[in-house]
Write a protein that holds these residues in place. Sequence first.
Motif, mmCIF file in Angstrom:
data_model
loop_
_atom_site.group_PDB
_atom_site.id
_atom_site.type_symbol
_atom_site.label_atom_id
_atom_site.label_comp_id
_atom_site.label_asym_id
_atom_site.label_seq_id
_atom_site.Cartn_x
_atom_site.Cartn_y
_atom_site.Cartn_z
ATOM 1 N N ARG A 35 11.469 51.907 -37.883
ATOM 2 C CA ARG A 35 10.081 52.331 -37.677
ATOM 3 C C ARG A 35 9.132 51.790 -38.755
ATOM 4 N N ASP A 36 9.663 51.099 -39.758
ATOM 5 C CA ASP A 36 8.840 50.601 -40.866
ATOM 6 C C ASP A 36 8.818 49.076 -40.850
ATOM 7 N N PHE A 37 7.618 48.510 -40.871
ATOM 8 C CA PHE A 37 7.457 47.061 -40.756
ATOM 9 C C PHE A 37 6.518 46.564 -41.851
ATOM 10 N N ASP A 38 6.927 45.501 -42.534
ATOM 11 C CA ASP A 38 6.161 44.977 -43.669
ATOM 12 C C ASP A 38 5.810 43.520 -43.435
ATOM 13 N N VAL A 39 4.566 43.167 -43.742
ATOM 14 C CA VAL A 39 4.083 41.818 -43.473
ATOM 15 C C VAL A 39 3.057 41.437 -44.535
ATOM 16 N N ALA A 40 2.511 40.237 -44.449
ATOM 17 C CA ALA A 40 1.453 39.773 -45.359
ATOM 18 C C ALA A 40 0.729 38.609 -44.704
ATOM 19 N N PRO A 41 -0.543 38.391 -45.057
ATOM 20 C CA PRO A 41 -1.264 37.254 -44.504
ATOM 21 C C PRO A 41 -0.597 35.907 -44.809
ATOM 22 N N SER A 42 0.150 35.838 -45.906
ATOM 23 C CA SER A 42 0.778 34.560 -46.279
ATOM 24 C C SER A 42 2.081 34.296 -45.534
ATOM 25 N N TYR A 43 2.518 35.228 -44.677
ATOM 26 C CA TYR A 43 3.748 35.015 -43.911
ATOM 27 C C TYR A 43 3.459 34.210 -42.647
#
Length: 318
Positions: free
Chosen positions: A51-59
């Motif tokens: 249920r937890d998702f991690d991202v970034a603009p640089s991905y």
Amino acid sequence: MSKTKIGLGLAALGRPDYINIRAIKDIDKSIEAFKANAFKVLDDSYTLGIRDFDVAPSYGLGEQFLQEWNNLRRHKDVTISTKFGYTYVANWKIGFEGKHEIKEHSLTKLNEQWETSKALLPNLKIYQIHSATLESGVLENRDVLSRLDELKQKHQLKIGITSSGTEQAKIITNAKNVNVNGKPLFDSYQVTFNIFEQSCYKILKQLLKEDKTVIIKEALANGRVFRNNRFKNHLATYDYLETLAVKYKVSSDAIALRFIMDNLEPTLILSGASNTEQLKQNIKALNFDLDEIETSKLESFKVSPQQYWQERSNLDWN
């Protein structure tokens, strides 16, 4: 049994080249193929209980993929974390030479990237400074810190940092002391911690005692927990990981993840899986416990931060 959850990080799902050690080299690196795979892994991860998702603009296009998936699926129980501070500049060029992402911890960059990231609301719960460093001065930049506090209050966000490099512990210590309007700004700390890199153990345990969110990234050391003849210095680690893998009927990655759960007990560990099969192997870590002798033995395989980060910097983008 540890209360640590496993989440999904999109670092390897949103861009064609990354510094993970790829077991399979011959993959379709078109945007269409990566988007289809990202959606499949996101759907499968949700089905598997993540249920937890991690991202970034640089991905690469990772944040865009996650936003589209989030808008389509409309899951009410998903927690998303993203970041500001790095910009992806490789523009999906395979084998791009030079830096794939450029750091800028300015107020201008914060406001620019927030305009895109805010589309992840209301599922967006944690907003982070991407790879905060002492050199960038971001932890003393009152304009940035005040803006982050403003977003925190307006959108009920947790504000966090992510850290990398040999000075992680010092960066975390500095971040702990940052106050805005008389209150600590940072609620969440995303840190590199694994069998080889354990330098932040004491301060992370302290953060957990203070009820802060501790998120572990690079738990598999960019793939270096799997046997690799390039790393002769890790042969004893590989032998022991594989011995435990046979005992618990899992693969080495599940042992490496379980070590973090039993040794540190963080809030969340991010799987960096690039396909569903890897994800399924990772989440087997939830199904067993290591004993104290095994945990202690795995703890003994740590190396100095200098050695760890030098080894990481020598990895190829592929």
